[in-house]
Scaffold this motif. Structure first.
Motif, PDB file in Angstrom:
ATOM      1  N   CYS A  66       0.853  -1.198   0.000  1.00 18.06           N
ATOM      2  CA  CYS A  66       0.000   0.000   0.000  1.00 18.06           C
ATOM      3  C   CYS A  66       0.884   1.242   0.000  1.00 18.06           C
ATOM      4  O   CYS A  66       0.595   2.240  -0.671  1.00 18.06           O
ATOM      5  N   CYS A  69       2.298   3.184  -3.188  1.00 16.21           N
ATOM      6  CA  CYS A  69       1.479   4.212  -3.845  1.00 16.21           C
ATOM      7  C   CYS A  69       1.091   5.349  -2.892  1.00 16.21           C
ATOM      8  O   CYS A  69       1.013   6.491  -3.307  1.00 16.21           O
ATOM      9  N   HIS A  70       0.819   4.989  -1.641  1.00 17.04           N
ATOM     10  CA  HIS A  70       0.269   6.001  -0.723  1.00 17.04           C
ATOM     11  C   HIS A  70       1.309   6.607   0.213  1.00 17.04           C
ATOM     12  O   HIS A  70       0.950   7.366   1.118  1.00 17.04           O
ATOM     13  N   TYR A  85     -15.480   9.948   3.327  1.00 12.87           N
ATOM     14  CA  TYR A  85     -16.089   8.617   3.164  1.00 12.87           C
ATOM     15  C   TYR A  85     -17.305   8.424   4.047  1.00 12.87           C
ATOM     16  O   TYR A  85     -17.339   8.959   5.138  1.00 12.87           O
ATOM     17  N   ARG A 101     -13.273   0.708  -0.138  1.00 11.02           N
ATOM     18  CA  ARG A 101     -12.188   1.327  -0.914  1.00 11.02           C
ATOM     19  C   ARG A 101     -10.859   0.596  -0.661  1.00 11.02           C
ATOM     20  O   ARG A 101     -10.110   0.304  -1.581  1.00 11.02           O
ATOM     21  N   CYS A 105      -8.516  -1.526  -3.398  1.00 10.38           N
ATOM     22  CA  CYS A 105      -7.069  -1.390  -3.589  1.00 10.38           C
ATOM     23  C   CYS A 105      -6.381  -2.734  -3.354  1.00 10.38           C
ATOM     24  O   CYS A 105      -5.450  -3.090  -4.071  1.00 10.38           O
ATOM     25  N   ASN A 109      -5.206  -3.112  -6.974  1.00 12.05           N
ATOM     26  CA  ASN A 109      -3.843  -2.567  -7.015  1.00 12.05           C
ATOM     27  C   ASN A 109      -2.790  -3.522  -6.464  1.00 12.05           C
ATOM     28  O   ASN A 109      -1.616  -3.395  -6.780  1.00 12.05           O
ATOM     29  N   LEU A 110      -3.190  -4.452  -5.605  1.00 15.61           N
ATOM     30  CA  LEU A 110      -2.222  -5.431  -5.098  1.00 15.61           C
ATOM     31  C   LEU A 110      -2.448  -6.808  -5.711  1.00 15.61           C
ATOM     32  O   LEU A 110      -1.682  -7.734  -5.465  1.00 15.61           O
TER      33      LEU A 110
HETATM   34  C1  HEC Z   1      -0.849   0.781  -7.418  1.00 13.05           C
HETATM   35  C2  HEC Z   1      -1.165   1.886  -6.535  1.00 13.05           C
HETATM   36  C3  HEC Z   1      -2.009   1.606  -5.301  1.00 13.05           C
HETATM   37  C4  HEC Z   1      -1.829   0.650  -4.335  1.00 13.05           C
HETATM   38  C5  HEC Z   1      -0.781  -0.428  -4.283  1.00 13.05           C
HETATM   39  C6  HEC Z   1      -2.850   0.890  -3.345  1.00 13.05           C
HETATM   40  N1  HEC Z   1      -3.623   1.934  -3.704  1.00 13.05           N
HETATM   41 FE1  HEC Z   1      -5.081   2.807  -2.572  1.00 13.05          FE
HETATM   42  N2  HEC Z   1      -5.519   4.077  -4.096  1.00 13.05           N
HETATM   43  C7  HEC Z   1      -4.857   4.115  -5.294  1.00 13.05           C
HETATM   44  C8  HEC Z   1      -5.566   5.037  -6.163  1.00 13.05           C
HETATM   45  C9  HEC Z   1      -5.191   5.368  -7.604  1.00 13.05           C
HETATM   46  C10 HEC Z   1      -6.647   5.560  -5.428  1.00 13.05           C
HETATM   47  C11 HEC Z   1      -7.721   6.543  -5.890  1.00 13.05           C
HETATM   48  C12 HEC Z   1      -7.303   7.913  -5.531  1.00 13.05           C
HETATM   49  C13 HEC Z   1      -8.328   8.894  -6.021  1.00 13.05           C
HETATM   50  O1  HEC Z   1      -9.452   8.505  -6.333  1.00 13.05           O
HETATM   51  O2  HEC Z   1      -7.981  10.081  -6.063  1.00 13.05           O
HETATM   52  C14 HEC Z   1      -6.567   4.946  -4.104  1.00 13.05           C
HETATM   53  C15 HEC Z   1      -7.410   5.264  -3.061  1.00 13.05           C
HETATM   54  C16 HEC Z   1      -7.254   4.783  -1.773  1.00 13.05           C
HETATM   55  C17 HEC Z   1      -7.949   5.272  -0.624  1.00 13.05           C
HETATM   56  C18 HEC Z   1      -8.949   6.411  -0.601  1.00 13.05           C
HETATM   57  C19 HEC Z   1      -8.215   7.703  -0.362  1.00 13.05           C
HETATM   58  C20 HEC Z   1      -8.450   8.683  -1.446  1.00 13.05           C
HETATM   59  O3  HEC Z   1      -7.556   9.551  -1.625  1.00 13.05           O
HETATM   60  O4  HEC Z   1      -9.496   8.643  -2.109  1.00 13.05           O
HETATM   61  C21 HEC Z   1      -7.524   4.545   0.444  1.00 13.05           C
HETATM   62  C22 HEC Z   1      -7.980   4.694   1.880  1.00 13.05           C
HETATM   63  C23 HEC Z   1      -6.569   3.584  -0.052  1.00 13.05           C
HETATM   64  N3  HEC Z   1      -6.429   3.768  -1.396  1.00 13.05           N
HETATM   65  C24 HEC Z   1      -5.947   2.646   0.721  1.00 13.05           C
HETATM   66  C25 HEC Z   1      -5.089   1.676   0.215  1.00 13.05           C
HETATM   67  C26 HEC Z   1      -4.610   0.552   0.983  1.00 13.05           C
HETATM   68  C27 HEC Z   1      -4.942   0.293   2.450  1.00 13.05           C
HETATM   69  C28 HEC Z   1      -3.809  -0.177   0.157  1.00 13.05           C
HETATM   70  C29 HEC Z   1      -3.151  -1.488   0.458  1.00 13.05           C
HETATM   71  C30 HEC Z   1      -4.075  -2.585   0.797  1.00 13.05           C
HETATM   72  C31 HEC Z   1      -3.767   0.519  -1.126  1.00 13.05           C
HETATM   73  N4  HEC Z   1      -4.586   1.606  -1.056  1.00 13.05           N
HETATM   74  C32 HEC Z   1      -3.007   0.138  -2.211  1.00 13.05           C
HETATM   75  C33 HEC Z   1      -3.718   3.442  -5.620  1.00 13.05           C
HETATM   76  C34 HEC Z   1      -3.160   2.405  -4.904  1.00 13.05           C
END
Ligand code: HEC
Ligand code: HEC
Length: 252
Positions: A66, A69-70, A85, A101, A105, A109-110
């Motif tokens: 996670c 990316c974050h 949210y 959400r 991800c 994404n994973l």
């Molecule tokens: C490959 C990149 C990637 C990975 C890996 C990833 N995310 Fe995300 N995540 C994103 C994207 C793109 C968004 C959408 C952001 C937006 O809509 O502006 C997002 C949105 C979110 C949001 C909502 C926050 C927001 O800004 O809207 C959360 C909470 C979140 N992710 C948690 C996680 C968690 C926990 C993990 C691991 C389990 C994870 N993400 C893994 C890319 C990723």
């Protein structure tokens, strides 16, 4: 007759003000408040730490965690976005809770199998990301696409269920501030979830708390992740608009 009028007037004047949201924190005793405020004694912090581990964990043969990316320690997570949210996201099929959400991800994404709603890893990650937004004011959208969904959530909130024929609003609007089985009824606000429950000795997601309420008034609960629970979550989160996020709150 005059006495009856006086009683009626008293009841009307003491009816809770609808507009002002009050956190469950205000209904706690001092020692529970202190426990919540001190991150070393707050038992919910164990789940925040567990969530942090999962957030940074790079599993065998995977490309991302996670945090790739974050950001390290969620540095790129915007607290204001978390405070919005549940959100409406047409690409993800409409209403999306924070836990959903995280699960998207996790899956997209994973590239992992999605988890069942209420899975302990999901709750830990949800607790971690919401804790990152602690102090931010809840700011759920109430207009546009959300308006009809909110109306549905509110209708559920006012629907009578089960043998006792009770609705959420009976306890959390009409009778707030009164005692029920040794507990003071709060407005049933959602700004501290996931939260640590002293009586149960565990972290509890919002939808798990809803199930406890349904069981307590002897009604059949919905399932976690069901459309009904998501609509209720939306409505009660919108009632919390303006309250600070307290995750992980400590409650009985
Ligand atoms: C490959 C990149 C990637 C990975 C890996 C990833 N995310 Fe995300 N995540 C994103 C994207 C793109 C968004 C959408 C952001 C937006 O809509 O502006 C997002 C949105 C979110 C949001 C909502 C926050 C927001 O800004 O809207 C959360 C909470 C979140 N992710 C948690 C996680 C968690 C926990 C993990 C691991 C389990 C994870 N993400 C893994 C890319 C990723
Ligand atoms: C018979 C009374 C009763 C009914 C009906 C009821 N609850 Fe509760 N609820 C409680 C009690 C007692 C608590 C714990 C003390 C408090 O915070 O009010 C609680 C707590 C909560 C909390 C947690 C508040 C916090 O600060 O942690 C939420 C959220 C909640 N209820 C939502 C609901 C919803 C949604 C419904 C309808 C599905 C509902 N409740 C129906 C009695 C009830």
């Amino acid at each position: 007759m005059r006495a009856l009028l006086a009683v009626l007037l008293f009841v009307t004047l003491t009816l809770p003000a609808q507009a002002e949201p009050v956190s469950g924190y205000a209904f706690l005793d001092d020692s529970t408040r202190e426990m919540q405020d001190d991150e070393f004694s707050n038992p919910g912090m164990v789940t925040v730490d567990r969530g942090a581990e999962l957030f940074h964990e790079l599993r065998d043969s995977e490309v991302h965690s996670c945090s790739s990316c974050h950001g390290e320690n969620g540095a790129k997570i915007d607290a204001k976005a978390i405070a919005r949210y549940p959100v409406f996201n047409a690409n993800l099929g409409g209403l999306v809770t924070l836990q959903e959400r995280v699960n998207y991800c996790w899956e997209i994404n994973l590239d992992r199998f999605p988890l069942t709603p209420g899975n302990s890893q999901l709750i830990a990650l949800e607790t971690y990301v919401r804790h990152l937004a602690r102090g931010e004011k809840v700011n759920v959208q109430t207009d546009g696409e959300m308006a009809p969904l909110l109306a549905k959530g509110e209708a559920l909130y006012n629907t009578r269920f089960g043998q006792l024929d009770m609705a959420c609003q009976h306890c959390h609007v009409q009778h707030q501030g009164q005692m029920l089985r040794g507990q003071k009824l709060s407005q049933g606000q959602a700004n501290g979830f996931p939260e640590y429950r002293l009586g149960r000795g565990r972290i509890t997601s919002l939808q798990q708390r809803l199930t406890e309420c349904f069981v307590s008034f002897r009604a059949e609960p919905f399932e976690e992740g069901s459309p009904e629970y998501d609509l209720l979550e939306l409505y009660i989160m919108s009632r919390a608009n303006g309250l600070e996020i307290e995750t992980p709150a400590v409650r009985f």
